[in-house]
Design a protein around this motif. Structure first.
Motif, PDB file in Angstrom:
ATOM      1  N   UNK A 210       0.050  -7.749   1.372  1.00 32.40           N
ATOM      2  CA  UNK A 210       1.149  -6.879   0.981  1.00 32.40           C
ATOM      3  C   UNK A 210       0.947  -5.449   1.475  1.00 32.40           C
ATOM      4  N   UNK A 211      -0.298  -4.970   1.427  1.00 38.12           N
ATOM      5  CA  UNK A 211      -0.589  -3.629   1.923  1.00 38.12           C
ATOM      6  C   UNK A 211      -0.299  -3.513   3.422  1.00 38.12           C
ATOM      7  N   UNK A 212      -0.680  -4.539   4.164  1.00 39.18           N
ATOM      8  CA  UNK A 212      -0.451  -4.518   5.610  1.00 39.18           C
ATOM      9  C   UNK A 212       1.039  -4.507   5.935  1.00 39.18           C
ATOM     10  N   UNK A 213       1.833  -5.216   5.143  1.00 41.89           N
ATOM     11  CA  UNK A 213       3.254  -5.399   5.442  1.00 41.89           C
ATOM     12  C   UNK A 213       4.164  -4.342   4.818  1.00 41.89           C
ATOM     13  N   UNK A 214       3.594  -3.354   4.157  1.00 41.38           N
ATOM     14  CA  UNK A 214       4.428  -2.316   3.541  1.00 41.38           C
ATOM     15  C   UNK A 214       5.233  -1.555   4.586  1.00 41.38           C
ATOM     16  N   UNK A 215       6.326  -0.990   4.149  1.00 40.33           N
ATOM     17  CA  UNK A 215       7.208  -0.243   5.033  1.00 40.33           C
ATOM     18  C   UNK A 215       6.889   1.245   4.912  1.00 40.33           C
ATOM     19  N   UNK A 216       6.651   1.958   6.008  1.00 38.46           N
ATOM     20  CA  UNK A 216       6.346   3.393   5.910  1.00 38.46           C
ATOM     21  C   UNK A 216       7.551   4.189   5.426  1.00 38.46           C
ATOM     22  N   UNK A 217       7.273   5.292   4.797  1.00 41.08           N
ATOM     23  CA  UNK A 217       8.314   6.176   4.301  1.00 41.08           C
ATOM     24  C   UNK A 217       8.718   7.153   5.399  1.00 41.08           C
ATOM     25  N   UNK A 218       9.987   7.118   5.799  1.00 42.49           N
ATOM     26  CA  UNK A 218      10.438   8.006   6.860  1.00 42.49           C
ATOM     27  C   UNK A 218      11.481   9.009   6.355  1.00 42.49           C
TER      28      UNK A 218
END
Length: 219
Positions: A210-218
């Protein structure tokens, strides 16, 4: 210690920690979460189909055609045998393009026979610098050293399809970034991954899928 040696060892450790799910259930979960992450990461309307396990392999078809007209299908038997077919599916009456990335482990490759003892790596980890992580993220995901550009019918120099990638999960994750149409998302992902990898390596911390697949905050 030579920085290139540090980066070579770091390269292998990152692949082992993040892109080498061991059990069948971990592999299926990795692929499931990978597919589900694409909806938000690419900004598409629907989730891709879930991976299917049949005849000893995992398969799924991923459609990014809304933004780029590219569809790809993966077939993973194990870490030594997999293929990924990429298809450019343009509107009717335009030419299609299909190419395949294939790994056949019966032939020797250095990466699958190189390793470092755990005790040695713990000593090496003390010498890792943030710049080393930035270089590894670039080399593994953002800008692989051996890569191809599609010149026609898609002329987008920002898409780099990695050539020397032996790991099926790393290859899929690499496509997640390469086929993202939003440059802000790609740039933010590079920063996020460097921080995530650094935290995992420095603290010898087993990451979650889940950590790897998180979406970055833009925002």
């Amino acid at each position: 210690m030579d920085r290139n040696l540090i980066r070579a060892c770091l390269w292998q450790r990152i692949i082992k920690m993040f892109f080498s799910p061991a059990s069948k259930s971990d592999q299926k979960n990795w692929l499931l979460q990978y597919g589900r992450s694409l909806k938000s990461f690419w900004g598409i309307e629907t989730y891709p189909r879930n991976p299917v396990e049949a005849c000893g392999k995992y398969t799924a078809t991923i459609d990014s055609s809304i933004s780029l007209g590219i569809i790809y299908e993966y077939s993973i038997v194990n870490f030594q045998k997999f293929s990924i077919d990429l298809l450019h599916a343009p509107p009717i009456n335009e030419k299609q393009l299909l190419w395949q990335h294939e790994m056949d482990g019966q032939y020797f490759n250095f990466s699958s026979h190189y390793s470092i003892e755990e005790k040695e790596f713990k000593q090496l980890a003390k010498k890792i610098e943030t710049e080393d992580l930035n270089i590894i993220v670039n080399s593994l995901v953002i800008h692989p050293s051996p890569h191809q550009h599609i010149k026609s019918p898609i002329d987008n120099h920002e898409i780099r399809i990695g050539g020397g990638i032996y790991n099926p999960y790393l290859y899929l994750f690499h496509l997640r970034v390469q086929l993202c149409p939003d440059k802000r998302m790609r740039d933010a992902e590079k920063v996020r991954l460097a921080a995530l990898f650094e935290d995992a390596v420095r603290n010898d911390k087993i990451p979650s899928i889940n950590d790897l697949m998180k979406i970055p905050n833009i925002s």
